[in-house]
Structure formats: structure tokens, C-alpha cells
Design a protein around this motif. Sequence first.
Motif, short mmCIF file in Angstrom:
data_model
loop_
_atom_site.label_atom_id
_atom_site.label_comp_id
_atom_site.label_asym_id
_atom_site.label_seq_id
_atom_site.Cartn_x
_atom_site.Cartn_y
_atom_site.Cartn_z
N ILE A 58 -38.26 -30.75 21.48
CA ILE A 58 -38.30 -29.49 22.24
C ILE A 58 -37.31 -29.55 23.40
N ASN A 59 -37.30 -30.67 24.12
CA ASN A 59 -36.41 -30.85 25.26
C ASN A 59 -34.95 -30.75 24.81
N TYR A 60 -34.62 -31.42 23.73
CA TYR A 60 -33.26 -31.38 23.18
C TYR A 60 -32.89 -29.96 22.78
N GLY A 61 -33.78 -29.28 22.08
CA GLY A 61 -33.51 -27.91 21.63
C GLY A 61 -33.28 -26.95 22.78
N LEU A 68 -26.30 -25.51 26.69
CA LEU A 68 -25.01 -26.02 26.22
C LEU A 68 -24.30 -25.04 25.28
N SER A 69 -25.04 -24.38 24.42
CA SER A 69 -24.42 -23.40 23.52
C SER A 69 -23.81 -22.22 24.28
N PRO A 70 -24.53 -21.63 25.25
CA PRO A 70 -23.89 -20.55 26.01
C PRO A 70 -22.63 -21.01 26.77
N VAL A 71 -22.65 -22.23 27.30
CA VAL A 71 -21.47 -22.75 27.99
C VAL A 71 -20.30 -22.87 27.01
N ALA A 72 -20.59 -23.40 25.81
CA ALA A 72 -19.54 -23.54 24.79
C ALA A 72 -19.00 -22.18 24.36
N ILE A 73 -19.86 -21.19 24.22
CA ILE A 73 -19.43 -19.84 23.83
C ILE A 73 -18.57 -19.22 24.93
N LEU A 74 -19.01 -19.38 26.18
CA LEU A 74 -18.23 -18.83 27.31
C LEU A 74 -16.87 -19.52 27.41
N ALA A 92 -25.54 -30.47 32.72
CA ALA A 92 -26.74 -29.98 32.04
C ALA A 92 -27.30 -31.02 31.08
N ALA A 93 -26.43 -31.74 30.39
CA ALA A 93 -26.89 -32.75 29.43
C ALA A 93 -27.63 -33.89 30.13
N VAL A 94 -27.30 -34.15 31.39
CA VAL A 94 -27.96 -35.22 32.13
C VAL A 94 -29.19 -34.70 32.88
N PHE A 95 -29.05 -33.62 33.60
CA PHE A 95 -30.11 -33.20 34.51
C PHE A 95 -31.15 -32.26 33.90
N LEU A 96 -30.78 -31.43 32.97
CA LEU A 96 -31.74 -30.49 32.39
C LEU A 96 -32.88 -31.21 31.65
N PRO A 97 -32.61 -32.23 30.84
CA PRO A 97 -33.73 -32.94 30.21
C PRO A 97 -34.67 -33.59 31.23
#
Length: 135
Positions: A58-61, A68-74, A92-97
Motif C-alpha cells: 500500500i505504501n509503495y502504491g 511519483l507518477s504525477p511528477v514524471a507526467i509533469l 518523495a521516494a525517501v520521505f513519503l514512505p
Amino acid sequence: MKVTHGQIIARGLTNCCPNCGAKTLFKEGTWFELADQCSACGLRIEKDEGFFLGAMAINYGVTVIGFLSPVAILWYYGVLGPKLAIGLALGAAVFLPLLLYRSTRSWQLMLYYSFLPQHLPANRRELSALEDENV
């Protein structure tokens, strides 16, 4: 049922015990250490070894799909520059989880007991009393 689906969901979203509603999922004074059982009602929090792998998924998703997906799209459409996109993605990959850790553990319990509410001790007692009446 003594504990309804609505109560299970509300308790899961507020990081409370799904059985009694007390804020006892984590040991007091710690951010990451899960309690063995609820100090208010005695519900065993960690069911089996590996039970909270779902919480990791769930955390990964949430991290990947939610940020991460919205950042990649932007970045792809030129709204964000490459350095800013990489910085945001790494941050985000470090702090959001870490920020979502407690919530996703609670959401895992919420999902488990939403599908199996009869496994809650509060509901089990009620069901066993009904079985005694039918005998």
C-alpha cells in the motif's frame, strides 16, 4: 455485529484499534514500533510473520501512483524541469514512505478486518453467543 464496517473503516483511517477504537496501535513515544497488542482490549495487532507486507505494498502504491507518477507526467510535458523533477522524485521516494508508515499499517488492518469482521474479538463473542443459543 458489534463492530460495524463503518467503524472499522473510520478506525483504520484514524490509526485506531479496529476492535475497540483506542489509539494503541503503536508503542507510546515511538513512530515506528508497532505494539504487540492493544493495551485497551488485548487485540493482537501483528497476526503472523509477514502480515504487514500488504502495508508495504500500500505504501509503495501510494508513493508511486500518488506522487511519483504525477511528477514524471509533469516532467514529460515540460511543466517541471529535469533537475526539479529528479529532486522531487528522490525526496518523495525517501520521505513519503516514512510519513505514510503509520497510516499504511493501520490501513492494512482496516482492509483485513473489513473483509473479515468476524475475526475481531468484539464480533466473535457475539457470534459465539448466537451459536450457543442455536444449540
